[in-house]
Write a protein that holds these residues in place. Sequence first.
Motif, PDB file in Angstrom:
ATOM      1  N   SER A  78       0.835  -1.203   0.000  1.00  0.00           N
ATOM      2  CA  SER A  78       0.000   0.000   0.000  1.00  0.00           C
ATOM      3  C   SER A  78       0.870   1.254   0.000  1.00  0.00           C
ATOM      4  CB  SER A  78      -0.950   0.007   1.200  1.00  0.00           C
ATOM      5  OG  SER A  78      -0.246   0.113   2.415  1.00  0.00           O
ATOM      6  N   TYR A  79       2.030   1.187   0.640  1.00  0.00           N
ATOM      7  CA  TYR A  79       2.968   2.310   0.600  1.00  0.00           C
ATOM      8  C   TYR A  79       3.503   2.485  -0.814  1.00  0.00           C
ATOM      9  CZ  TYR A  79       3.083   2.562   5.694  1.00  0.00           C
ATOM     10  OH  TYR A  79       2.752   2.720   7.012  1.00  0.00           O
ATOM     11  N   GLN A  80       3.781   1.386  -1.480  1.00  0.00           N
ATOM     12  CA  GLN A  80       4.244   1.472  -2.861  1.00  0.00           C
ATOM     13  C   GLN A  80       3.191   2.160  -3.724  1.00  0.00           C
ATOM     14  OE1 GLN A  80       5.222  -2.878  -2.799  1.00  0.00           O
ATOM     15  NE2 GLN A  80       6.838  -2.219  -4.206  1.00  0.00           N
ATOM     16  N   GLY A  81       1.944   1.739  -3.600  1.00  0.00           N
ATOM     17  CA  GLY A  81       0.868   2.358  -4.374  1.00  0.00           C
ATOM     18  C   GLY A  81       0.722   3.835  -4.078  1.00  0.00           C
ATOM     19  N   ALA A  82       0.820   4.197  -2.798  1.00  0.00           N
ATOM     20  CA  ALA A  82       0.704   5.607  -2.417  1.00  0.00           C
ATOM     21  C   ALA A  82       1.849   6.431  -2.992  1.00  0.00           C
ATOM     22  CB  ALA A  82       0.661   5.741  -0.900  1.00  0.00           C
ATOM     23  N   LEU A  83       3.043   5.879  -3.005  1.00  0.00           N
ATOM     24  CA  LEU A  83       4.194   6.613  -3.548  1.00  0.00           C
ATOM     25  C   LEU A  83       4.122   6.722  -5.070  1.00  0.00           C
ATOM     26  CD1 LEU A  83       6.902   5.191  -1.158  1.00  0.00           C
ATOM     27  CD2 LEU A  83       6.168   7.586  -1.301  1.00  0.00           C
ATOM     28  N   VAL A  84       3.594   5.716  -5.726  1.00  0.00           N
ATOM     29  CA  VAL A  84       3.373   5.807  -7.175  1.00  0.00           C
ATOM     30  C   VAL A  84       2.355   6.910  -7.456  1.00  0.00           C
ATOM     31  CG1 VAL A  84       2.394   4.596  -9.173  1.00  0.00           C
ATOM     32  CG2 VAL A  84       4.057   3.434  -7.693  1.00  0.00           C
ATOM     33  N   LEU A  85       1.285   6.953  -6.679  1.00  0.00           N
ATOM     34  CA  LEU A  85       0.285   8.013  -6.838  1.00  0.00           C
ATOM     35  C   LEU A  85       0.908   9.385  -6.595  1.00  0.00           C
ATOM     36  CD1 LEU A  85      -2.643   8.950  -7.274  1.00  0.00           C
ATOM     37  CD2 LEU A  85      -3.035   8.513  -4.833  1.00  0.00           C
ATOM     38  N   LEU A  86       1.702   9.509  -5.548  1.00  0.00           N
ATOM     39  CA  LEU A  86       2.367  10.780  -5.256  1.00  0.00           C
ATOM     40  C   LEU A  86       3.279  11.204  -6.411  1.00  0.00           C
ATOM     41  CD1 LEU A  86       3.037  13.123  -3.370  1.00  0.00           C
ATOM     42  CD2 LEU A  86       4.746  11.645  -2.274  1.00  0.00           C
ATOM     43  N   LYS A 120       9.668  14.217  -5.251  1.00  0.00           N
ATOM     44  CA  LYS A 120       8.888  14.331  -4.004  1.00  0.00           C
ATOM     45  C   LYS A 120       8.533  12.951  -3.452  1.00  0.00           C
ATOM     46  CE  LYS A 120       6.992  18.911  -4.396  1.00  0.00           C
ATOM     47  NZ  LYS A 120       7.751  19.575  -3.389  1.00  0.00           N
ATOM     48  N   ALA A 121       8.188  12.030  -4.343  1.00  0.00           N
ATOM     49  CA  ALA A 121       7.869  10.680  -3.891  1.00  0.00           C
ATOM     50  C   ALA A 121       9.088  10.027  -3.245  1.00  0.00           C
ATOM     51  CB  ALA A 121       7.363   9.838  -5.056  1.00  0.00           C
ATOM     52  N   ARG A 122      10.265  10.238  -3.830  1.00  0.00           N
ATOM     53  CA  ARG A 122      11.476   9.648  -3.242  1.00  0.00           C
ATOM     54  C   ARG A 122      11.787  10.281  -1.887  1.00  0.00           C
ATOM     55  NH1 ARG A 122      16.728   7.237  -6.007  1.00  0.00           N
ATOM     56  NH2 ARG A 122      17.606   6.402  -4.089  1.00  0.00           N
ATOM     57  N   GLU A 123      11.537  11.564  -1.763  1.00  0.00           N
ATOM     58  CA  GLU A 123      11.747  12.249  -0.487  1.00  0.00           C
ATOM     59  C   GLU A 123      10.876  11.622   0.603  1.00  0.00           C
ATOM     60  OE1 GLU A 123      10.695  16.620   1.266  1.00  0.00           O
ATOM     61  OE2 GLU A 123      11.612  16.564  -0.723  1.00  0.00           O
ATOM     62  N   VAL A 124       9.619  11.376   0.291  1.00  0.00           N
ATOM     63  CA  VAL A 124       8.724  10.738   1.260  1.00  0.00           C
ATOM     64  C   VAL A 124       9.177   9.307   1.529  1.00  0.00           C
ATOM     65  CG1 VAL A 124       6.359   9.920   1.646  1.00  0.00           C
ATOM     66  CG2 VAL A 124       6.764  12.216   0.721  1.00  0.00           C
ATOM     67  N   PHE A 125       9.552   8.582   0.484  1.00  0.00           N
ATOM     68  CA  PHE A 125      10.065   7.213   0.596  1.00  0.00           C
ATOM     69  C   PHE A 125      11.201   7.139   1.613  1.00  0.00           C
ATOM     70  CE2 PHE A 125      13.363   4.298  -1.120  1.00  0.00           C
ATOM     71  CZ  PHE A 125      12.685   3.093  -1.101  1.00  0.00           C
ATOM     72  N   GLU A 126      12.115   8.091   1.529  1.00  0.00           N
ATOM     73  CA  GLU A 126      13.256   8.108   2.449  1.00  0.00           C
ATOM     74  C   GLU A 126      12.866   8.638   3.829  1.00  0.00           C
ATOM     75  OE1 GLU A 126      16.178  10.252   0.180  1.00  0.00           O
ATOM     76  OE2 GLU A 126      16.541   8.520  -1.127  1.00  0.00           O
ATOM     77  N   THR A 127      11.964   9.603   3.879  1.00  0.00           N
ATOM     78  CA  THR A 127      11.539  10.166   5.158  1.00  0.00           C
ATOM     79  C   THR A 127      10.836   9.124   6.026  1.00  0.00           C
ATOM     80  OG1 THR A 127      11.351  12.386   4.233  1.00  0.00           O
ATOM     81  CG2 THR A 127      10.120  11.960   6.256  1.00  0.00           C
ATOM     82  N   ILE A 128      10.018   8.289   5.411  1.00  0.00           N
ATOM     83  CA  ILE A 128       9.331   7.252   6.188  1.00  0.00           C
ATOM     84  C   ILE A 128      10.201   5.997   6.343  1.00  0.00           C
ATOM     85  CG2 ILE A 128       7.044   8.122   5.588  1.00  0.00           C
ATOM     86  CD1 ILE A 128       6.762   5.745   3.644  1.00  0.00           C
ATOM     87  N   TRP A 167      14.421   1.756  -3.950  1.00  0.00           N
ATOM     88  CA  TRP A 167      13.610   2.729  -4.680  1.00  0.00           C
ATOM     89  C   TRP A 167      13.060   2.133  -5.979  1.00  0.00           C
ATOM     90  CZ3 TRP A 167      10.550   6.592  -4.549  1.00  0.00           C
ATOM     91  CH2 TRP A 167      10.352   7.433  -5.633  1.00  0.00           C
ATOM     92  N   THR A 168      13.793   1.223  -6.585  1.00  0.00           N
ATOM     93  CA  THR A 168      13.336   0.602  -7.834  1.00  0.00           C
ATOM     94  C   THR A 168      12.040  -0.179  -7.648  1.00  0.00           C
ATOM     95  OG1 THR A 168      14.791  -1.287  -7.430  1.00  0.00           O
ATOM     96  CG2 THR A 168      15.633   0.462  -8.885  1.00  0.00           C
ATOM     97  N   GLU A 169      11.702  -0.545  -6.406  1.00  0.00           N
ATOM     98  CA  GLU A 169      10.437  -1.223  -6.145  1.00  0.00           C
ATOM     99  C   GLU A 169       9.259  -0.245  -6.168  1.00  0.00           C
ATOM    100  OE1 GLU A 169       9.452  -4.484  -5.889  1.00  0.00           O
ATOM    101  OE2 GLU A 169      11.433  -4.756  -6.744  1.00  0.00           O
ATOM    102  N   ILE A 170       9.572   1.024  -6.291  1.00  0.00           N
ATOM    103  CA  ILE A 170       8.533   2.039  -6.511  1.00  0.00           C
ATOM    104  C   ILE A 170       8.503   2.392  -8.003  1.00  0.00           C
ATOM    105  CG2 ILE A 170       7.672   4.348  -5.929  1.00  0.00           C
ATOM    106  CD1 ILE A 170       7.803   2.275  -3.535  1.00  0.00           C
ATOM    107  N   THR A 171       9.658   2.736  -8.540  1.00  0.00           N
ATOM    108  CA  THR A 171       9.719   3.218  -9.921  1.00  0.00           C
ATOM    109  C   THR A 171       9.334   2.157 -10.941  1.00  0.00           C
ATOM    110  OG1 THR A 171      12.099   2.756 -10.051  1.00  0.00           O
ATOM    111  CG2 THR A 171      11.436   4.977  -9.371  1.00  0.00           C
ATOM    112  N   ARG A 172       9.460   0.895 -10.602  1.00  0.00           N
ATOM    113  CA  ARG A 172       9.087  -0.143 -11.562  1.00  0.00           C
ATOM    114  C   ARG A 172       7.605  -0.115 -11.921  1.00  0.00           C
ATOM    115  NH1 ARG A 172       8.533  -5.883  -8.496  1.00  0.00           N
ATOM    116  NH2 ARG A 172       8.093  -6.484 -10.621  1.00  0.00           N
TER     117      ARG A 172
END
Length: 125
Positions: free
Chosen positions: A83-91, A99-107, A115-120
């Motif tokens: 669900s975090y992956q989906g939210a970051l893809v939406l962001l 911005k999505a990567r910033e949140v990815f690292e912040t949380i 990170w590639t598990e988001i960008t894919r």
Amino acid sequence: SLFKNADLTTFLTEQAKTASWLASNCSGAFLYAHAGLLDGYTATTWAGGEPRLQREFPSINVIEDRNVVVDRNRISSNGGIPSYQGALVLLAQMSSKRKAREVFETIQLNRLIPWTEITRYLPEK
């Protein structure tokens, strides 16, 4: 019981007319499916629930074994960490990859997955 809630179905249908993005997580795909908002789209639901979604809503192209599915302006994801992956893809779609990567690292999701598990899951533009 939520499928029988006409007000909820009407609300989802009305919002879909003007929303830039529709996103569902876990069993939320069933609410969109019931409202007809995934007809002709590719989507997923909770891990293990995909066969049921396909059986109950054959007009959806249901994908199994994929954490996040993006089809045009619809994003669906499994529950839990995906669900975090989906939210970051939406962001990333609504703002930027930066911005999505910033949140990815912040949380601190970067401690669990690369990170590639988001960008894919990001559509090619």
